[in-house]
Design a protein around this motif. Sequence first.
Motif, PDB file in Angstrom:
ATOM      1  N   THR A 136       9.899 -32.115  17.529  1.00  0.00           N
ATOM      2  CA  THR A 136      10.744 -31.013  18.008  1.00  0.00           C
ATOM      3  C   THR A 136      10.094 -30.334  19.208  1.00  0.00           C
ATOM      4  OG1 THR A 136       9.742 -29.644  16.269  1.00  0.00           O
ATOM      5  CG2 THR A 136      11.976 -30.451  15.859  1.00  0.00           C
ATOM      6  N   ALA A 139      10.667 -32.532  22.305  1.00  0.00           N
ATOM      7  CA  ALA A 139      12.046 -32.454  22.802  1.00  0.00           C
ATOM      8  C   ALA A 139      12.325 -31.073  23.400  1.00  0.00           C
ATOM      9  CB  ALA A 139      13.018 -32.731  21.653  1.00  0.00           C
ATOM     10  N   PHE A 140      11.828 -30.030  22.729  1.00  0.00           N
ATOM     11  CA  PHE A 140      12.096 -28.658  23.158  1.00  0.00           C
ATOM     12  C   PHE A 140      11.562 -28.391  24.571  1.00  0.00           C
ATOM     13  CE2 PHE A 140       9.963 -24.432  23.358  1.00  0.00           C
ATOM     14  CZ  PHE A 140      11.088 -23.678  23.598  1.00  0.00           C
ATOM     15  N   ARG A 142      10.929 -30.414  26.931  1.00  0.00           N
ATOM     16  CA  ARG A 142      11.622 -31.166  27.969  1.00  0.00           C
ATOM     17  C   ARG A 142      13.034 -30.644  28.209  1.00  0.00           C
ATOM     18  NH1 ARG A 142       7.492 -33.166  26.243  1.00  0.00           N
ATOM     19  NH2 ARG A 142       6.120 -34.342  27.602  1.00  0.00           N
ATOM     20  N   LEU A 143      13.707 -30.282  27.128  1.00  0.00           N
ATOM     21  CA  LEU A 143      15.046 -29.699  27.272  1.00  0.00           C
ATOM     22  C   LEU A 143      14.958 -28.408  28.086  1.00  0.00           C
ATOM     23  CD1 LEU A 143      18.085 -29.516  26.309  1.00  0.00           C
ATOM     24  CD2 LEU A 143      17.240 -27.972  24.546  1.00  0.00           C
ATOM     25  N   SER A 146      14.300 -28.887  31.735  1.00  0.00           N
ATOM     26  CA  SER A 146      15.448 -29.376  32.500  1.00  0.00           C
ATOM     27  C   SER A 146      16.526 -28.299  32.631  1.00  0.00           C
ATOM     28  CB  SER A 146      16.024 -30.640  31.858  1.00  0.00           C
ATOM     29  OG  SER A 146      16.584 -30.303  30.617  1.00  0.00           O
ATOM     30  N   ALA A 147      16.557 -27.335  31.702  1.00  0.00           N
ATOM     31  CA  ALA A 147      17.620 -26.323  31.744  1.00  0.00           C
ATOM     32  C   ALA A 147      17.269 -25.133  32.628  1.00  0.00           C
ATOM     33  CB  ALA A 147      17.928 -25.827  30.324  1.00  0.00           C
ATOM     34  N   LEU A 221      15.169 -20.211  25.803  1.00  0.00           N
ATOM     35  CA  LEU A 221      16.357 -20.738  26.480  1.00  0.00           C
ATOM     36  C   LEU A 221      17.170 -19.619  27.128  1.00  0.00           C
ATOM     37  CD1 LEU A 221      17.509 -23.576  26.738  1.00  0.00           C
ATOM     38  CD2 LEU A 221      19.098 -23.025  24.903  1.00  0.00           C
TER      39      LEU A 221
END
Length: 339
Positions: A136, A139-140, A142-143, A146-147, A221
């Motif tokens: 997690t 993935a977190f 990298r997400l 990119s955001a 985020l």
Amino acid sequence: MTALSIVVPCFNEEACLELLHARLTGAAREAMGDDYEIVLINDGSRDGSWPIMRRLALGDPHLVCLDLSRNHGHQLALTAGLDLARGELILIVDADLQDPPELLGPMLQTMRAEGADVVYGVRRSRSGETQFKKATAHAFYRLLASATEIDLPVDAGDFRLMTRRALNVLLAMPEQARFIRGMVAWIGFRQVPFLYDRADRAAGISKYPLRKMLRFALDALTGFSSAPLKLASHFGLLLSLGSLLIILYILYAFVSGQSIQGWTSLMLVMVVLGAVQMFVLAMMGEYIGRLYSQAKQRPLYIVQEIAGGSGERRGRLGQVAEATANNDSPGGSGTLPIR
Ligand code: UDP
Ligand code: MG
């Protein structure tokens, strides 16, 4: 002013504290001689962390301990410690010794060689963590990278060495939902990575259950990207295309005289539409909730007691509650205006 402050947020870390104190002291002495301080923040621990901190502070003039009024969460506890720190250089580490304090020397060298304001630890490997956590986290980061519009380093925690100039900028940011590693990246100046292997926890278990991890991820985020707010328009476009296909199919069926079966297709459309709408609403809710708590302008944290250090430090803190009757810390007491 002190040359170096080491700031450590602690939540239920009674099993780590003595070893932590010994290793931080060793690392600081080696790199800085006698000119350092250690700031421990007790983030509303429910175990014996605070009594241990008080005892350690009695025996070590380099140690200052802060007791928050309740559990405020990792990032706010860290903020309290950073507010209090007086160092020209600031090192942030976790209480569980996953970030080896002995890397202070090499990090200092990197900082000087590169003329950097921030040297941030990047995890080359993480031992002793579950596959779930590793996956997690991978993935977190990298997400998130990119955001967001800013240059967020991947696989970097809060383990970092920074200059007073960078810290002052960080402390001037008033946001309540704090994602400190992102806020530091946002500041700019020269920031260089420092690769290291993350050790096992020295003792105890992780203080980040799934619920806290999720909240942390959402703070990151919403704090650094408005991409989720644009999801509605993307979904809208996708669903419009879908509806066009369905209309074509219905026309075709009508012209060729077929009868269309209802229940399954209707149900499918309804469930998809409902899910998409709820999801988009929930994303908006995350932003609105944070707007709301920011609008209330409450202090970021409440300090209930300080052990060790001098009274002058209190002026640096956001809000200190009236000291309790049994407060025997040398710092004196008083309520300070909100910063
Ligand atoms: N922590 C804190 N308040 C909290 C949760 C954690 O101050 O509500 C501290 C904890 O004591 C540790 C650091 O934050 O020093 C990181 O927590 P942990 O090591 O449990 O996280 P993990 O390494 O498992 O991600
Ligand atoms: Mg840890």
